[in-house]
Design a protein around this motif. Sequence first.
Motif, PDB file in Angstrom:
ATOM      1  N   GLU A 203      -1.720 -13.190   0.173  1.00 58.79           N
ATOM      2  CA  GLU A 203      -1.679 -14.222   1.384  1.00 58.79           C
ATOM      3  C   GLU A 203      -0.824 -13.636   2.425  1.00 58.79           C
ATOM      4  O   GLU A 203      -1.252 -13.833   3.828  1.00 58.79           O
ATOM      5  CB  GLU A 203      -1.245 -15.592   1.068  1.00 58.79           C
ATOM      6  N   ARG A 204      -0.298 -12.554   2.199  1.00 61.12           N
ATOM      7  CA  ARG A 204       0.894 -12.063   3.200  1.00 61.12           C
ATOM      8  C   ARG A 204       0.588 -10.286   3.380  1.00 61.12           C
ATOM      9  O   ARG A 204       0.066  -9.845   2.255  1.00 61.12           O
ATOM     10  CB  ARG A 204       2.087 -12.133   3.096  1.00 61.12           C
ATOM     11  N   PRO A 205       0.402  -9.766   4.550  1.00 59.29           N
ATOM     12  CA  PRO A 205       0.586  -8.182   4.741  1.00 59.29           C
ATOM     13  C   PRO A 205       1.302  -7.721   3.603  1.00 59.29           C
ATOM     14  O   PRO A 205       2.399  -8.024   3.252  1.00 59.29           O
ATOM     15  CB  PRO A 205       0.918  -8.077   5.984  1.00 59.29           C
ATOM     16  N   VAL A 206       0.801  -6.457   2.978  1.00 60.03           N
ATOM     17  CA  VAL A 206       1.704  -6.009   1.972  1.00 60.03           C
ATOM     18  C   VAL A 206       2.810  -5.475   2.533  1.00 60.03           C
ATOM     19  O   VAL A 206       3.149  -4.682   3.388  1.00 60.03           O
ATOM     20  CB  VAL A 206       0.714  -4.782   1.514  1.00 60.03           C
ATOM     21  N   SER A 207       3.783  -5.720   1.776  1.00 64.63           N
ATOM     22  CA  SER A 207       5.188  -5.493   1.943  1.00 64.63           C
ATOM     23  C   SER A 207       6.213  -5.310   0.741  1.00 64.63           C
ATOM     24  O   SER A 207       5.560  -6.240  -0.173  1.00 64.63           O
ATOM     25  CB  SER A 207       5.997  -6.112   3.080  1.00 64.63           C
TER      26      SER A 207
ATOM     27  N   LEU B 114      -3.370   0.829  -3.890  1.00 65.11           N
ATOM     28  CA  LEU B 114      -4.823   0.947  -3.155  1.00 65.11           C
ATOM     29  C   LEU B 114      -4.958   0.755  -1.741  1.00 65.11           C
ATOM     30  O   LEU B 114      -5.460   1.398  -0.852  1.00 65.11           O
ATOM     31  CB  LEU B 114      -5.458   0.369  -3.980  1.00 65.11           C
ATOM     32  N   ALA B 115      -4.409  -0.634  -1.486  1.00 62.94           N
ATOM     33  CA  ALA B 115      -4.574  -1.184  -0.051  1.00 62.94           C
ATOM     34  C   ALA B 115      -3.691  -0.142   1.009  1.00 62.94           C
ATOM     35  O   ALA B 115      -4.073   0.102   1.969  1.00 62.94           O
ATOM     36  CB  ALA B 115      -3.811  -2.409   0.149  1.00 62.94           C
ATOM     37  N   GLN B 116      -2.499   0.241   0.543  1.00 60.95           N
ATOM     38  CA  GLN B 116      -1.589   1.236   1.185  1.00 60.95           C
ATOM     39  C   GLN B 116      -2.348   2.287   1.451  1.00 60.95           C
ATOM     40  O   GLN B 116      -2.438   2.997   2.709  1.00 60.95           O
ATOM     41  CB  GLN B 116      -0.357   1.334   0.641  1.00 60.95           C
ATOM     42  N   ALA B 117      -2.854   2.977   0.511  1.00 64.53           N
ATOM     43  CA  ALA B 117      -3.521   4.076   0.724  1.00 64.53           C
ATOM     44  C   ALA B 117      -4.834   4.229   1.421  1.00 64.53           C
ATOM     45  O   ALA B 117      -5.175   5.256   2.099  1.00 64.53           O
ATOM     46  CB  ALA B 117      -3.887   4.729  -0.862  1.00 64.53           C
ATOM     47  N   LEU B 118      -5.565   2.951   1.462  1.00 64.74           N
ATOM     48  CA  LEU B 118      -6.821   2.729   2.397  1.00 64.74           C
ATOM     49  C   LEU B 118      -6.384   2.263   3.849  1.00 64.74           C
ATOM     50  O   LEU B 118      -7.335   2.289   4.634  1.00 64.74           O
ATOM     51  CB  LEU B 118      -7.608   1.615   1.679  1.00 64.74           C
TER      52      LEU B 118
ATOM     53  N   ARG C 163      -4.218   7.422  -6.696  1.00 68.67           N
ATOM     54  CA  ARG C 163      -2.933   7.013  -6.265  1.00 68.67           C
ATOM     55  C   ARG C 163      -2.645   5.443  -7.002  1.00 68.67           C
ATOM     56  O   ARG C 163      -1.502   5.236  -7.677  1.00 68.67           O
ATOM     57  CB  ARG C 163      -2.478   6.899  -4.894  1.00 68.67           C
ATOM     58  N   ALA C 164      -3.470   4.849  -6.907  1.00 74.00           N
ATOM     59  CA  ALA C 164      -3.511   3.336  -7.665  1.00 74.00           C
ATOM     60  C   ALA C 164      -3.472   3.538  -9.248  1.00 74.00           C
ATOM     61  O   ALA C 164      -2.434   3.042  -9.819  1.00 74.00           O
ATOM     62  CB  ALA C 164      -4.612   2.682  -7.441  1.00 74.00           C
ATOM     63  N   ALA C 165      -4.310   4.480  -9.690  1.00 72.84           N
ATOM     64  CA  ALA C 165      -4.268   4.635 -11.155  1.00 72.84           C
ATOM     65  C   ALA C 165      -2.881   5.255 -11.581  1.00 72.84           C
ATOM     66  O   ALA C 165      -2.356   5.054 -12.704  1.00 72.84           O
ATOM     67  CB  ALA C 165      -5.109   5.790 -11.652  1.00 72.84           C
TER      68      ALA C 165
END
Length: 294
Positions: A111-115, A172-176, A145-147
């Motif tokens: 629900e919030r931006p990744v941090s 994964l979200a950060q990498a993308l 990276r996610a793995a």
Amino acid sequence: MTFARANSIECLATLPRMPDWVTSGRAETPEDVAFLSGAALAQLDQVLARHEVPKTLLRERLALRAAEASVSFSGRSERTRDLRDAVHLLRPGDLPGPAGGDYLAWRCAAERPVSITALSRAVPTLEREQIAMWLDAGQGAPVSRAAMVLEMVLTDAPREELSALILTDAALAQALGWDYLVPLLAQGLNRADLRKRGEDLRRACHRAIISSAAEAVRLSAGLARRTAHLKAVAPKLRAKAAKQAVEIFLTRDAVTPSALPLPDRAARRLCDRLIALGAVRELTGRETFRIYGV
């Protein structure tokens, strides 16, 4: 049909679809699997960039599916209906139980931006420094990276499977370059995959992405159609605070009448009206303790 309505339908018809060759191909080599997962993520990335897609609602729906997978990994039998009940029928002071706790963790993560702060709220059993260390240690292309993050968390904290899966989707979200965590990997993996390591785990993650990204694209199209219809019928609603109630339906997987900014009886009438207009569905099949959603 109004011009706005026709234009909305035309826009929905042009939403990117997952090519059949991505999901129907039988990839055997690591290179082929990695290629197909990259293609699936690229298509999903295009979908998430479209304004017609209700991204908050999509993440909520995917969080529910990820929670169902997480619960099954722990050997529990709760499914979608049970998870919704465990969270949306909570009374003040009640605890959600283990399955409901998993669901709340996924919702909180998405629900919030990744941090680090947002992730520490979702997985409070982990130290912030530990979360940061694991996320920083992932290297390579997004799925690799996610793995790597998944393997590190499961190696260092083997009982933290829920946390590992959440941090994996965060990596994964950060990498993308996505601002928000999109729950993907949990619903594509199985219990046996979590015991894999190295290349076997990476391949399992690539396969998981192929199936879960395809499902996310399909779900996006369905939610885009349903939310477009809800917006189209919203002007027909005469109840006070109907606009605010519609906004709640547009962003939440499931809603009880008590969650709407209306008196209880008015909220129930509004839900019945939205069902009659084909804009929302009753999700439980019950006559009491009913839950509604787009």
